[in-house]
Design a protein around this motif. Structure first.
Motif, PDB file in Angstrom:
ATOM      1  N   LEU A 199      43.994 -25.130 -18.876  1.00  0.00           N
ATOM      2  CA  LEU A 199      43.254 -23.878 -18.707  1.00  0.00           C
ATOM      3  C   LEU A 199      43.635 -23.218 -17.385  1.00  0.00           C
ATOM      4  O   LEU A 199      43.880 -22.011 -17.319  1.00  0.00           O
ATOM      5  CB  LEU A 199      41.743 -24.142 -18.722  1.00  0.00           C
ATOM      6  CG  LEU A 199      41.110 -24.518 -20.064  1.00  0.00           C
ATOM      7  CD1 LEU A 199      39.622 -24.808 -19.866  1.00  0.00           C
ATOM      8  CD2 LEU A 199      41.296 -23.395 -21.082  1.00  0.00           C
ATOM      9  N   LEU A 200      43.693 -24.018 -16.323  1.00  0.00           N
ATOM     10  CA  LEU A 200      44.018 -23.467 -15.007  1.00  0.00           C
ATOM     11  C   LEU A 200      45.450 -22.937 -14.985  1.00  0.00           C
ATOM     12  O   LEU A 200      45.713 -21.825 -14.501  1.00  0.00           O
ATOM     13  CB  LEU A 200      43.829 -24.551 -13.932  1.00  0.00           C
ATOM     14  CG  LEU A 200      44.098 -24.080 -12.510  1.00  0.00           C
ATOM     15  CD1 LEU A 200      43.044 -23.075 -12.071  1.00  0.00           C
ATOM     16  CD2 LEU A 200      44.113 -25.271 -11.543  1.00  0.00           C
ATOM     17  N   VAL A 201      46.367 -23.728 -15.534  1.00  0.00           N
ATOM     18  CA  VAL A 201      47.784 -23.314 -15.541  1.00  0.00           C
ATOM     19  C   VAL A 201      47.930 -22.017 -16.343  1.00  0.00           C
ATOM     20  O   VAL A 201      48.646 -21.102 -15.934  1.00  0.00           O
ATOM     21  CB  VAL A 201      48.656 -24.448 -16.143  1.00  0.00           C
ATOM     22  CG1 VAL A 201      50.073 -23.975 -16.379  1.00  0.00           C
ATOM     23  CG2 VAL A 201      48.647 -25.662 -15.217  1.00  0.00           C
ATOM     24  N   ALA A 202      47.217 -21.944 -17.470  1.00  0.00           N
ATOM     25  CA  ALA A 202      47.330 -20.752 -18.308  1.00  0.00           C
ATOM     26  C   ALA A 202      46.740 -19.531 -17.616  1.00  0.00           C
ATOM     27  O   ALA A 202      47.343 -18.449 -17.610  1.00  0.00           O
ATOM     28  CB  ALA A 202      46.613 -20.992 -19.638  1.00  0.00           C
ATOM     29  N   LEU A 203      45.589 -19.666 -17.005  1.00  0.00           N
ATOM     30  CA  LEU A 203      44.960 -18.529 -16.316  1.00  0.00           C
ATOM     31  C   LEU A 203      45.804 -18.104 -15.121  1.00  0.00           C
ATOM     32  O   LEU A 203      45.847 -16.918 -14.773  1.00  0.00           O
ATOM     33  CB  LEU A 203      43.544 -18.914 -15.866  1.00  0.00           C
ATOM     34  CG  LEU A 203      42.506 -18.986 -16.988  1.00  0.00           C
ATOM     35  CD1 LEU A 203      41.236 -19.687 -16.520  1.00  0.00           C
ATOM     36  CD2 LEU A 203      42.180 -17.585 -17.510  1.00  0.00           C
ATOM     37  N   ALA A 204      46.492 -19.080 -14.502  1.00  0.00           N
ATOM     38  CA  ALA A 204      47.320 -18.756 -13.342  1.00  0.00           C
ATOM     39  C   ALA A 204      48.553 -17.958 -13.750  1.00  0.00           C
ATOM     40  O   ALA A 204      49.229 -17.360 -12.917  1.00  0.00           O
ATOM     41  CB  ALA A 204      47.738 -20.046 -12.634  1.00  0.00           C
ATOM     42  N   GLU A 205      48.844 -17.965 -15.028  1.00  0.00           N
ATOM     43  CA  GLU A 205      50.016 -17.247 -15.511  1.00  0.00           C
ATOM     44  C   GLU A 205      49.758 -15.738 -15.622  1.00  0.00           C
ATOM     45  O   GLU A 205      50.681 -14.949 -15.716  1.00  0.00           O
ATOM     46  CB  GLU A 205      50.382 -17.812 -16.883  1.00  0.00           C
ATOM     47  CG  GLU A 205      51.831 -17.700 -17.210  1.00  0.00           C
ATOM     48  CD  GLU A 205      52.165 -18.697 -18.285  1.00  0.00           C
ATOM     49  OE1 GLU A 205      51.930 -18.369 -19.460  1.00  0.00           O
ATOM     50  OE2 GLU A 205      52.638 -19.790 -17.954  1.00  0.00           O
ATOM     51  N   LEU A 206      48.484 -15.377 -15.649  1.00  0.00           N
ATOM     52  CA  LEU A 206      48.145 -13.953 -15.832  1.00  0.00           C
ATOM     53  C   LEU A 206      48.442 -13.174 -14.564  1.00  0.00           C
ATOM     54  O   LEU A 206      48.237 -13.671 -13.453  1.00  0.00           O
ATOM     55  CB  LEU A 206      46.650 -13.806 -16.142  1.00  0.00           C
ATOM     56  CG  LEU A 206      46.114 -14.518 -17.379  1.00  0.00           C
ATOM     57  CD1 LEU A 206      44.592 -14.352 -17.445  1.00  0.00           C
ATOM     58  CD2 LEU A 206      46.763 -13.939 -18.626  1.00  0.00           C
ATOM     59  N   ALA A 207      48.924 -11.956 -14.752  1.00  0.00           N
ATOM     60  CA  ALA A 207      49.092 -11.065 -13.593  1.00  0.00           C
ATOM     61  C   ALA A 207      47.704 -10.749 -13.035  1.00  0.00           C
ATOM     62  O   ALA A 207      46.692 -10.921 -13.727  1.00  0.00           O
ATOM     63  CB  ALA A 207      49.794  -9.784 -14.048  1.00  0.00           C
ATOM     64  N   THR A 208      47.664 -10.294 -11.775  1.00  0.00           N
ATOM     65  CA  THR A 208      46.360 -10.102 -11.123  1.00  0.00           C
ATOM     66  C   THR A 208      45.519  -9.021 -11.798  1.00  0.00           C
ATOM     67  O   THR A 208      44.302  -8.978 -11.604  1.00  0.00           O
ATOM     68  CB  THR A 208      46.538  -9.737  -9.644  1.00  0.00           C
ATOM     69  OG1 THR A 208      47.471  -8.652  -9.574  1.00  0.00           O
ATOM     70  CG2 THR A 208      47.043 -10.915  -8.845  1.00  0.00           C
ATOM     71  N   ASP A 209      46.160  -8.146 -12.595  1.00  0.00           N
ATOM     72  CA  ASP A 209      45.367  -7.099 -13.268  1.00  0.00           C
ATOM     73  C   ASP A 209      45.173  -7.411 -14.751  1.00  0.00           C
ATOM     74  O   ASP A 209      44.899  -6.524 -15.543  1.00  0.00           O
ATOM     75  CB  ASP A 209      46.047  -5.736 -13.086  1.00  0.00           C
ATOM     76  CG  ASP A 209      47.452  -5.738 -13.674  1.00  0.00           C
ATOM     77  OD1 ASP A 209      47.938  -6.840 -14.043  1.00  0.00           O
ATOM     78  OD2 ASP A 209      48.069  -4.657 -13.770  1.00  0.00           O
ATOM     79  N   ARG A 210      45.342  -8.663 -15.096  1.00  0.00           N
ATOM     80  CA  ARG A 210      45.209  -9.042 -16.503  1.00  0.00           C
ATOM     81  C   ARG A 210      44.106 -10.093 -16.682  1.00  0.00           C
ATOM     82  O   ARG A 210      43.850 -10.903 -15.799  1.00  0.00           O
ATOM     83  CB  ARG A 210      46.523  -9.634 -17.044  1.00  0.00           C
ATOM     84  CG  ARG A 210      47.623  -8.587 -17.209  1.00  0.00           C
ATOM     85  CD  ARG A 210      47.326  -7.714 -18.449  1.00  0.00           C
ATOM     86  NE  ARG A 210      48.349  -6.718 -18.692  1.00  0.00           N
ATOM     87  CZ  ARG A 210      48.373  -5.511 -18.149  1.00  0.00           C
ATOM     88  NH1 ARG A 210      47.428  -5.145 -17.304  1.00  0.00           N
ATOM     89  NH2 ARG A 210      49.333  -4.649 -18.451  1.00  0.00           N
ATOM     90  N   ALA A 211      43.480 -10.026 -17.838  1.00  0.00           N
ATOM     91  CA  ALA A 211      42.465 -11.027 -18.191  1.00  0.00           C
ATOM     92  C   ALA A 211      42.800 -11.525 -19.595  1.00  0.00           C
ATOM     93  O   ALA A 211      43.704 -10.995 -20.255  1.00  0.00           O
ATOM     94  CB  ALA A 211      41.082 -10.401 -18.167  1.00  0.00           C
ATOM     95  N   VAL A 212      42.071 -12.547 -20.010  1.00  0.00           N
ATOM     96  CA  VAL A 212      42.338 -13.090 -21.341  1.00  0.00           C
ATOM     97  C   VAL A 212      41.002 -13.414 -22.008  1.00  0.00           C
ATOM     98  O   VAL A 212      40.013 -13.682 -21.321  1.00  0.00           O
ATOM     99  CB  VAL A 212      43.249 -14.341 -21.216  1.00  0.00           C
ATOM    100  CG1 VAL A 212      42.507 -15.499 -20.585  1.00  0.00           C
ATOM    101  CG2 VAL A 212      43.838 -14.757 -22.536  1.00  0.00           C
ATOM    102  N   ARG A 213      41.009 -13.357 -23.311  1.00  0.00           N
ATOM    103  CA  ARG A 213      39.772 -13.684 -24.031  1.00  0.00           C
ATOM    104  C   ARG A 213      39.600 -15.203 -24.084  1.00  0.00           C
ATOM    105  O   ARG A 213      40.588 -15.937 -24.223  1.00  0.00           O
ATOM    106  CB  ARG A 213      39.821 -13.132 -25.457  1.00  0.00           C
ATOM    107  CG  ARG A 213      39.712 -11.640 -25.495  1.00  0.00           C
ATOM    108  CD  ARG A 213      39.596 -11.094 -26.898  1.00  0.00           C
ATOM    109  NE  ARG A 213      39.555  -9.650 -26.808  1.00  0.00           N
ATOM    110  CZ  ARG A 213      40.637  -8.868 -26.816  1.00  0.00           C
ATOM    111  NH1 ARG A 213      41.841  -9.401 -26.955  1.00  0.00           N
ATOM    112  NH2 ARG A 213      40.515  -7.569 -26.687  1.00  0.00           N
TER     113      ARG A 213
END
Lengths: 52, 758
Positions: free
Chosen positions: B350-364
């Protein structure tokens, strides 16, 4: 007076080896925790030096 | 590199969490723990891999090369995809030491094949460091024997020189077929034989633009507050565990039903299940509750354990949470096979995946659920589906609940993520603190705190506003105040018991009052100060030393002289000094004539006179206690002709002793220990005389016969038996004086004449 009070408590008396002076009592080896617990039950808040 | 080839295969099942693991000293993952030959190999392989011609001794050159991030980036471009993914995963977990089985599970989840080969390569190039494993104190190779108990498994961490380096390989992207075959050829990655979901089936994240507003984020205090409450509970009464390391029922109830631990959190979109048990596990991971002890009691206050920075504390707790195996987001699943252990890699994913997002991106969160379902063993490997996971319909729901619980529970409460509503559920993205945990930012902004944050009321209640909390303040408050409620503000009560708890934990009274005054911003109500001082005074009435040395000096002058020369202790009398503690004393300044260990049984050192009431002390064998013992029931006399102290037992002295609790049984014990015999009859007589005693007298006639058998016959025969009161001896019978004449007549009838002796 406090020492007399403690010595008069049967449960505590069993844990005390003897009375060194008017205000110093010697506790049986390995019984410090029980003595502290009993003192707390009596409503005292003893300062415990060196841990139980 | 010359180490033995490793057989590639499936990721091993997590090591069983043995109930009683051997207690091993923590061994950090560090090059300093490597054998010199292994360091040389790594140095050679790394230089070759990076095509570097830098000349230096192995450790220095490794350090230099690992700092050359551009060279590493270029080398990674040529490297197998599995190594890039593995390094990406480690780079997103700086500061975390991953246990061998957790590391392999994570690497598999990020698409680095089975993880074994990629991990081996990362170790060979020194990109990841290992701790010693098994019973070894040094790392000599990377072949981990199977099976090892969890405590003996190696732990791996990113080489310090690579912190801040990001390979930027999108690990949530499915593995390209080419990369997969490359990996297969390169390291012999085998296709799974268990029907494990194939990488090309994997789900990919669908980031969306992060909204500018509507985010929910917390201050992060809920979990530290519960840790502080665990500290207070364990400090009052130790947390006890069985030999199987499970909690006793009473302690389990304390941790699950305590109103502070089990209370709802101020902002909790999803409740943190068993928050008290989570806090207890974190306390053990922190080390202030010793996991190897059956009775757990913190020795120091939390302020001595916790860092000053809130971010640092929460990040530390987050790193522990990532690796918890005996607590699970879904308590029902804790005993479902190795679910809880597998889900360590789930949290990390979960952490690795969330860290992949750009700073202006979120995920469901639903996307993260799908990621978990397609990457984590309990869902991908039929062999790992135990219990409820066998049910296909339940499987998806478990993934949904677990992911929501992990993200909206602990991650949210530790302030690692923020949440925003979305038409299709919740959106999630890392906070600055979460990005720091993932190594994406070197520092996270420390929240501003307001020093004056509490209000002590005259009724001893205390209100603490969360805006002013720091780890140090929180830790100290729980040392001496009893929490009553946790909400937008925290309420406490100052009681004799809670203040005593703080003093026993080492808090000085003046420190306590100064802390209250400082954070209140004005004077503490006088009544509260007075109560605290009273409680402190009451505590000072009684001191218990768990270990002490008593020194008896020959004279008061000797004692004064020793104190003047630097001997420190409590003066018990003009000749006795008590030195507390178990430390070895420097007694070189004293001439020791005798020593006595009071843990041993008392010595026999008292002689008893023929009359039983004079006791003479053998000075060579006596001890400090004897005098006090004797004075409880005997009076000192003049010295014996040989100069030995003597005591006399008389009625008054015994009465004094009995009033102090001495009784006949205690007297017997004392005589056996100190005189080596039973108490003399004269002393017993005196002792029994202290209680109301009534003796009787009457006039008897004594008949003396010349044969004991004749006395027996008179006592037995029905004609004469009723006249005999008592048989005084073999030949003597006691007869009632007023019935004597009848007895004589009846005895004569039986043929035995009785005449009165002159």
């Amino acid at each position: 007076m406090l020492a007399e009070e403690l010595l008069a408590r049967p449960r505590l008396g069993r844990l005390i080896v003897g009375r060194l002076t008017d205000d110093v009592l010697l506790v049986r080896h390995g019984q410090v925790a029980e003595v502290v617990d009993e003192l707390r039950k009596m409503g005292h808040t003893p300062r415990v030096e060196g841990g139980k | 590199m010359t180490s033995a080839p490793e057989t590639e295969g499936d990721v091993p099942s997590p090591a069983p969490e043995f109930a009683a693991e051997p207690r091993l000293a923590p061994r950090e993952a560090s090059l300093e723990r490597y054998a010199p030959a292994l360091v040389e190999e790594i140095d050679r392989d790394l230089a070759k891999w990076l095509k570097s011609r830098i000349k230096a001794d192995p450790p220095a050159r490794i350090e230099k090369l690992l700092g050359s991030h551009d060279l590493i980036r270029k080398a990674l471009e040529r490297a197998p995809d599995s190594l890039r993914r593995a390094l990406t995963a480690f780079a997103r977990l700086p500061g975390v030491e991953l246990r061998h089985d957790h590391a392999l599970a994570l690497l598999e989840a990020v698409g680095a094949g089975s993880g074994r080969h990629a991990l081996r390569e990362a170790l060979q190039y020194g990109l990841v460091w290992s701790s010693p494993f098994g019973s070894r104190e040094q790392v000599t190779h990377f072949d981990v024997p199977d099976p090892l108990p969890p405590a003996a498994l190696p732990r791996f961490r990113l080489a310090p020189g690579l912190i801040g380096f990001h390979p930027e390989t999108p690990v949530t992207e499915p593995v390209a077929a080419a990369a997969e075959s490359e990996s297969s050829e390169d390291g012999g990655e085998e296709a799974d034989g268990h029907g494990v979901q194939r990488p090309d089936d994997w789900f990919r994240l669908n980031p969306v633009e992060a909204p500018n507003s509507g985010w929910r984020e917390v201050d992060g205090w809920e979990i530290p507050i519960r840790l502080a409450q665990v500290w207070q509970l364990a400090r009052r009464v130790p947390i006890k565990r069985t030999q199987q390391q499970t909690l006793f029922k009473r302690d389990h109830e304390r941790l699950t039903r305590d109103p502070i631990l089990a209370g709802s959190m101020l902002d909790g979109p999803v409740p943190v299940a068993d928050a008290g048990l989570l806090a207890w596990q974190l306390a053990q991971a922190e080390g202030w509750l010793d996991p190897s002890q059956e009775e757990q009691r913190p020795e120091l206050g939390l302020a001595d354990h916790w860092p000053e920075s809130r971010n640092e504390l929460l990040l530390r707790l987050a790193r522990h949470w990532l690796q918890l195996t005996r607590w699970c987001e879904l308590p029902d699943m804790l005993d479902q096979g190795a679910f809880a252990t597998w889900m360590v890699s789930g949290r990390m994913l979960l952490l690795v995946a969330l860290a992949e997002l750009a700073t202006d991106r979120a995920v469901r969160i639903s996307d993260l659920t799908r990621l978990i379902e397609t990457r984590c063993r309990p869902w991908t490997d039929p062999a790992e589906r135990v219990g409820k996971l066998r049910d296909e319909a339940a499987r998806g729901e478990i993934a949904r609940q677990w992911t929501r619980s992990a993200v909206c529970g602990v991650m949210f409460q530790l302030g690692l993520v923020r949440l925003a509503p979305d038409a299709d559920g919740e959106l999630v993205m890392l906070t600055e603190r979460g990005r720091k945990l993932a190594g994406l930012t070197p520092e996270a902004t420390e929240p501003t705190v307001f020093d004056q944050t509490l209000l002590v009321q005259p009724n001893h209640a205390m209100i603490v506003y969360r805006q002013g909390l720091t780890p140090a303040l929180l830790g100290r408050l729980f040392m001496f105040a009893e929490p009553k409620s946790i909400g937008a503000a925290l309420t406490f009560e100052l009681t004799a018991d809670s203040v005593y708890l703080g003093l026993e934990a080492g808090l000085e009274p003046e420190m306590l009052l100064a802390l209250l005054a400082r954070h209140q911003g004005r004077e503490v109500p006088p009544g509260v100060v007075s109560s605290i001082r009273t409680w402190v005074g009451k505590r000072d009435r009684l001191a218990v030393h768990s270990a002490a040395t008593l020194i008896e000096f020959a004279s008061p002058d000797d004692l004064r002289s020793a104190i003047a020369r630097g001997l420190v202790g409590d003066q018990l009398s003009d000749r006795i000094l008590l030195v507390g503690g178990e430390r070895e004393l420097d007694l070189s300044m004293l001439r020791i004539t005798a020593s006595r260990d009071y843990r041993l049984d008392p010595e026999t050192c008292v002689g008893v006179s023929d009359d039983g009431v004079v006791l003479t002390v053998d000075m060579e064998k006596s001890d400090l206690l004897l005098d006090a013992e004797l004075r409880r029931f005997a009076e000192p006399m003049s010295l014996s002709p040989s100069g030995a102290p003597r005591f006399r037992i008389d009625r008054a002295a015994l009465a004094r002793g009995f009033a102090l609790g001495v009784d006949e049984s205690a007297l017997s014990d004392w005589f056996r220990q100190r005189a080596g015999r039973e108490p003399p009859a004269s002393v017993i007589m005196l002792a029994r005389g202290l209680k109301p005693s009534r003796q009787t007298s009457r006039t008897l006639r004594v008949v003396t016969v010349d044969d004991p058998l004749l006395a027996e016959g008179l006592a037995q025969h029905p004609t004469t038996a009723e006249f005999i009161l008592e048989r005084l001896g073999p030949r003597h019978l006691a007869i009632h004086a007023d019935r004597f004449e009848t007895f004589v007549r009846l005895a004569a009838d039986l043929g035995h004449g009785i005449t009165e002796a002159v």
